[in-house]
Design an enzyme around this catalytic site. Structure first.
Site, PDB file in Angstrom:
ATOM      1  N   CYS A  13      -9.033 -30.265  28.326  1.00 20.58           N
ATOM      2  CA  CYS A  13      -8.563 -29.510  27.160  1.00 20.58           C
ATOM      3  C   CYS A  13      -7.058 -29.228  27.248  1.00 20.58           C
ATOM      4  CB  CYS A  13      -9.353 -28.207  27.071  1.00 20.58           C
ATOM      5  SG  CYS A  13      -8.725 -27.018  25.889  1.00 20.58           S
ATOM      6  N   CYS A  16      -5.959 -25.616  26.627  1.00 24.47           N
ATOM      7  CA  CYS A  16      -6.321 -24.769  27.772  1.00 24.47           C
ATOM      8  C   CYS A  16      -5.187 -24.775  28.801  1.00 24.47           C
ATOM      9  CB  CYS A  16      -7.612 -25.260  28.425  1.00 24.47           C
ATOM     10  SG  CYS A  16      -9.047 -25.203  27.326  1.00 24.47           S
TER      11      CYS A  16
END
Length: 89
Positions: A13, A16
């Site tokens: 991700c 993230c």
């Protein structure tokens, strides 16, 4: 009162990875006033399902009374700090 920030993430991700330095700074600056629990959704799907996490990153701030705030997507430091204060950190 115990305050926990649950950080739902995945290694793949990109957003993230953008969120990580913000959380690391907060941890350092707030020196133990709250706990961070990193939850890899690929490895801990049961917890992600329990909290109904559908998008990443998701941050959930809890205290002894339950969930105080939920953020989806990259969240700015000020918003996280406000929620931590509301939770009693």
């Amino acid at each position: 009162m115990t305050v926990t920030l649950k950080d739902f993430y995945a290694d793949w991700c990109g957003p993230c990875k953008t969120q990580d330095p913000i959380l690391e700074e907060l941890e350092d600056d707030w020196e133990g006033r709250f706990e961070v629990e990193k939850i890899n959704v690929d490895e801990q799907q049961d917890i992600a399902n329990e909290y109904q996490v559908r998008s990443l990153p998701t941050l959930i701030i809890e205290n002894d009374d339950g969930v105080v705030e939920r953020f989806v997507g990259v969240t700015q430091r000020n918003d996280i700090e406000d929620a931590l204060e509301s939770a009693g950190a």
